[in-house]
Motif scaffolding. Structure first.
Motif, mmCIF file in Angstrom:
data_model
loop_
_atom_site.group_PDB
_atom_site.id
_atom_site.type_symbol
_atom_site.label_atom_id
_atom_site.label_comp_id
_atom_site.label_asym_id
_atom_site.label_seq_id
_atom_site.Cartn_x
_atom_site.Cartn_y
_atom_site.Cartn_z
ATOM 1 N N LYS A 94 -3.885 -0.906 -6.745
ATOM 2 C CA LYS A 94 -3.539 0.475 -6.386
ATOM 3 C C LYS A 94 -3.013 1.249 -7.593
ATOM 4 O O LYS A 94 -3.329 2.423 -7.775
ATOM 5 C CB LYS A 94 -2.528 0.506 -5.238
ATOM 6 N N ARG A 141 -9.756 7.833 -5.782
ATOM 7 C CA ARG A 141 -8.651 7.426 -4.891
ATOM 8 C C ARG A 141 -9.086 7.419 -3.422
ATOM 9 O O ARG A 141 -8.519 6.670 -2.608
ATOM 10 C CB ARG A 141 -7.428 8.336 -5.094
ATOM 11 N N LYS A 164 1.868 9.233 -2.023
ATOM 12 C CA LYS A 164 1.476 10.022 -0.842
ATOM 13 C C LYS A 164 2.635 10.014 0.142
ATOM 14 O O LYS A 164 3.107 8.954 0.548
ATOM 15 C CB LYS A 164 0.240 9.430 -0.165
ATOM 16 N N HIS A 200 -10.042 4.212 7.158
ATOM 17 C CA HIS A 200 -9.044 5.169 7.632
ATOM 18 C C HIS A 200 -9.645 6.359 8.377
ATOM 19 O O HIS A 200 -8.944 7.011 9.145
ATOM 20 C CB HIS A 200 -8.186 5.665 6.463
ATOM 21 N N LYS A 218 -8.855 14.609 5.982
ATOM 22 C CA LYS A 218 -8.661 15.346 4.725
ATOM 23 C C LYS A 218 -9.847 15.211 3.781
ATOM 24 O O LYS A 218 -9.952 15.955 2.810
ATOM 25 C CB LYS A 218 -7.366 14.873 4.049
ATOM 26 N N ASN A 250 -9.125 4.886 1.232
ATOM 27 C CA ASN A 250 -9.221 5.317 2.629
ATOM 28 C C ASN A 250 -10.249 4.494 3.413
ATOM 29 O O ASN A 250 -10.572 4.849 4.549
ATOM 30 C CB ASN A 250 -9.607 6.796 2.666
ATOM 31 N N ASP A 285 0.797 -1.224 0.000
ATOM 32 C CA ASP A 285 0.000 0.000 0.000
ATOM 33 C C ASP A 285 0.834 1.282 0.000
ATOM 34 O O ASP A 285 0.893 1.988 -0.997
ATOM 35 C CB ASP A 285 -0.940 -0.034 1.223
ATOM 36 N N ASN A 308 -1.033 12.623 8.914
ATOM 37 C CA ASN A 308 -0.645 12.940 7.525
ATOM 38 C C ASN A 308 -1.147 14.307 7.066
ATOM 39 O O ASN A 308 -1.452 14.491 5.892
ATOM 40 C CB ASN A 308 -1.199 11.889 6.539
HETATM 41 O O1 LIG Z 1 -2.791 5.889 -1.128
HETATM 42 C C1 LIG Z 1 -3.872 6.282 -0.727
HETATM 43 O O2 LIG Z 1 -4.559 7.105 -1.334
HETATM 44 C C2 LIG Z 1 -4.403 5.794 0.558
HETATM 45 O O3 LIG Z 1 -5.345 6.360 1.075
HETATM 46 C C3 LIG Z 1 -3.763 4.602 1.165
HETATM 47 C C4 LIG Z 1 -3.876 4.544 2.669
HETATM 48 O O4 LIG Z 1 -3.940 3.181 3.009
HETATM 49 C C5 LIG Z 1 -2.662 5.138 3.349
HETATM 50 O O5 LIG Z 1 -2.689 4.865 4.730
HETATM 51 C C6 LIG Z 1 -2.526 6.612 3.135
HETATM 52 O O6 LIG Z 1 -1.278 7.066 3.572
HETATM 53 C C7 LIG Z 1 -3.562 7.424 3.860
HETATM 54 O O7 LIG Z 1 -3.586 8.661 3.255
HETATM 55 P P1 LIG Z 1 -4.387 9.885 3.828
HETATM 56 O O8 LIG Z 1 -4.529 10.779 2.661
HETATM 57 O O9 LIG Z 1 -5.697 9.399 4.343
HETATM 58 O O10 LIG Z 1 -3.570 10.459 4.921
#
Ligand SMILES: O=C(O)C(=O)C[C@@H](O)[C@H](O)[C@H](O)COP(=O)(O)O
Length: 372
Positions: A229, A243, A146, A250, A332, A247, A140, A156
């Motif tokens: 991906k 994209r 990112k 997340h 975000k 998430n 991933d 992040n």
């Molecule tokens: O690549 C992505 O787009 C992702 O959201 C992959 C996630 O699994 C990863 O943890 C990513 O770093 C999370 O990104 P964020 O933008 O939610 O901070």
């Protein structure tokens, strides 16, 4: 070593890159990096990975004429901080890494995000290579560009899109991973099935043990996730739409990580994602979007693989519903102050759900917390 599998990320022109997947790539890295040009490689790693792989990796590059230097940070999410970012940038500058040289991330997701952000900003952009050594990073975080660090406001929140020029995923490196880190990475593997590929989720249910034990299923799973991906990132590199599906799990997961202060003794990223994914499915079921049976199947599989699926599993507690909502307010994906979640109509049928009512989320979280 046997020939690695190759997954292409077909971005425009010179920004297209390959992900090589196979056992032994750390020792075989020299020709791959030398082919990118540049005289020097500034290797960013952590203090757990360095004693295992840094010298071997340096030797592999130096055999092919690259000058190498190493900077190692403490392991764990705490290193995605302003202080560590400054330290890494200054170390790379001290190594005289030029724009035409390479910054290399040798490590897991934390090292990749931190080194990538340093590469994105150093001299306004230095070429970058990912050599992920954790399952999570291989399937991933090393792919897609990112990069970033955390803020006390959330996960992040400071970062940049900066694509690597190459990803070398040495699957033998996973042999030295702790069981806990392996499980945490597996949460992201299962995610790819849950987002848009029910067959892959079924395959995971049947084959997850082979991924853990280092059978051929491991390379198959890493390649399948990277292919999925690569497709998403090529269609929507900067997360203007599709994209955001990556998430899944997340929004809740990042909130939990913030609540525990990014303390890996309490929760690592993949564990937050596992709890978040189970919550996203249960929330979808509660909203009448997906069958309760699907939510149960997801939680059962994650639990079978040894992952947490309940808020109560967070050591020291996950905070109350308002604390969680407060942590999610900096996500975000928030638009006009409203939360966006990745929800599901079933396994492999995730979708982006903007404008989710905070009261509905609060009531759901209160019930989850009360469920015990
Ligand atoms: O690549 C992505 O787009 C992702 O959201 C992959 C996630 O699994 C990863 O943890 C990513 O770093 C999370 O990104 P964020 O933008 O939610 O901070």
């Amino acid at each position: 070593m046997t020939d690695p599998l190759t997954v292409r990320v077909p971005l425009d022109g010179a920004r297209a890159y390959d992900i090589l997947i196979g056992r032994g790539l750390i020792d075989a890295a020299g020709p791959h990096l030398a082919a990118l040009g540049g005289r020097a490689a500034g290797i960013v790693t952590d203090e757990t990975v360095a004693p295992l792989y840094a010298e071997r990796f340096r030797a592999a590059l130096e055999r092919h004429g690259l000058r190498t230097s190493v900077v190692a940070v403490e392991p764990g999410e705490g290193s995605k901080s302003y202080a560590h970012y400054a330290r890494v940038c200054d170390a790379l500058l001290g190594m005289r890494i030029e724009r035409g040289d390479l910054v290399v991330a040798l490590g897991g997701g934390v090292v990749g995000d931190l080194a990538g952000f340093a590469a994105a900003t150093l001299r306004r952009g230095v070429r970058f290579v990912q050599v992920p050594t954790s399952l999570l990073a291989q399937v991933d975080s090393s792919v897609g560009g990112k990069t970033g660090i955390n803020s006390p406001h959330g996960k992040n929140l400071i970062g940049a899109f900066h694509q690597p020029r190459l990803v070398l995923a040495d699957t033998a490196a996973l042999d030295t991973l702790s069981e806990r880190e392996m499980r945490a990475g597996y949460a992201e593997v299962a995610k790819y099935g849950l987002i848009g590929d029910a067959d892959f989720f079924g395959w995971c249910e049947a084959n997850w043990r082979g991924i853990f034990s280092g059978g051929p299923e491991r390379e198959e799973a890493v390649a399948a996730c990277c292919r999925a991906k690569a497709g998403v990132v090529t269609r929507d590199e900067r997360e203007d739409g599709e994209r955001a599906l990556l998430n899944l799990g997340h929004t809740f997961g990042h909130a939990l990580e913030r609540i525990v202060g990014y303390d890996p003794a309490r929760l690592v990223h993949g564990e937050g994602v596992a709890i978040g994914t189970a919550l996203a499915f249960r929330f979808s079921a509660r909203l009448g979007l997906c069958a309760g049976q699907d939510a149960g199947r997801v939680a059962n599989h994650l639990a079978l693989a040894g992952l947490p699926t309940r808020l109560q599993a967070v050591p020291g507690g996950p905070g109350d519903a308002d604390a969680l909502l407060d942590a999610m307010a900096q996500d975000k994906k928030v638009r006009d102050g409203a939360l966006t979640f990745i929800l599901a109509r079933g396994i492999g049928q995730s979708f982006i759900a903007p404008g989710i009512d905070r009261d509905a989320v609060r009531a759901f979280l209160q019930d989850e917390l009360a469920a015990g």
